[in-house]
Design a protein around this motif. Sequence first.
Motif, short mmCIF file in Angstrom:
data_model
loop_
_atom_site.label_atom_id
_atom_site.label_comp_id
_atom_site.label_asym_id
_atom_site.label_seq_id
_atom_site.Cartn_x
_atom_site.Cartn_y
_atom_site.Cartn_z
N MET A 1 -43.49 79.93 -23.72
CA MET A 1 -43.46 78.93 -22.65
C MET A 1 -44.37 77.75 -23.00
SD MET A 1 -41.88 78.12 -19.93
CE MET A 1 -41.12 79.62 -19.33
N ALA A 2 -45.50 78.02 -23.62
CA ALA A 2 -46.39 76.93 -24.04
C ALA A 2 -45.68 76.03 -25.07
CB ALA A 2 -47.68 77.50 -24.62
N LEU A 3 -44.95 76.63 -25.99
CA LEU A 3 -44.19 75.84 -26.96
C LEU A 3 -43.12 75.01 -26.26
CD1 LEU A 3 -43.77 78.39 -29.89
CD2 LEU A 3 -45.08 76.26 -29.94
N ALA A 4 -42.47 75.58 -25.24
CA ALA A 4 -41.45 74.84 -24.49
C ALA A 4 -42.07 73.63 -23.80
CB ALA A 4 -40.79 75.76 -23.46
N GLY B 1 -37.91 78.32 -23.30
CA GLY B 1 -38.13 78.77 -21.93
C GLY B 1 -37.30 79.99 -21.60
N ALA B 2 -36.04 80.00 -22.02
CA ALA B 2 -35.18 81.16 -21.79
C ALA B 2 -35.72 82.39 -22.51
CB ALA B 2 -33.75 80.85 -22.24
N ALA B 3 -36.17 82.21 -23.74
CA ALA B 3 -36.76 83.34 -24.49
C ALA B 3 -38.02 83.84 -23.80
CB ALA B 3 -37.06 82.92 -25.92
N SER B 4 -38.80 82.93 -23.25
CA SER B 4 -40.01 83.33 -22.52
C SER B 4 -39.66 84.17 -21.29
CB SER B 4 -40.80 82.08 -22.10
OG SER B 4 -41.90 82.45 -21.31
N LEU B 5 -38.68 83.72 -20.53
CA LEU B 5 -38.26 84.46 -19.34
C LEU B 5 -37.73 85.85 -19.71
CD1 LEU B 5 -36.55 81.61 -17.29
CD2 LEU B 5 -38.79 82.67 -16.88
N LEU B 6 -37.02 85.95 -20.81
CA LEU B 6 -36.53 87.25 -21.26
C LEU B 6 -37.69 88.18 -21.61
CD1 LEU B 6 -34.01 88.90 -21.82
CD2 LEU B 6 -33.95 87.93 -24.11
#
Length: 134
Positions: A58-61, A13-18
């Motif tokens: 995000m889908a993976l999260a 999720g953090a990687a997605s937001l970045l």
Amino acid sequence: MLILALLTAALLGAASLLHIYWASGGAWGITSALPVTAAGDRLNPPAALTLLVAVILMALAVLALVLVSGGVADWVRYTACAVALVGRAIGDFRYVGLFKRVYNSPFAYRDTRLFSPMILALGISFFVLAAQSS
């Protein structure tokens, strides 16, 4: 397994937001996040591709959280996610991954020491979750 799923989801999720931040024009950390060719040219993906990566992350999260509840075919989904993440960690044998040949950029330095090991750990996490759900 819930703690592993939560940690995996938080990191993804953090990687997605970045990636969303970068797609919207943010500059923090971008120099270190883009691969450089052997000729020194920085690969600069379009915002749409960066957003696509954000959606996938995000889908993976979400999948890590949803699948932790168990199910008959969940191990297939976990394994597919694991294979994709381990594939990214291994890389393209040129600019990204553990076996890249171009090492002369800030991205290559961080990819070797941070990005690829983190992605490999996430892939292993999905393999562990797959084994637990089978």
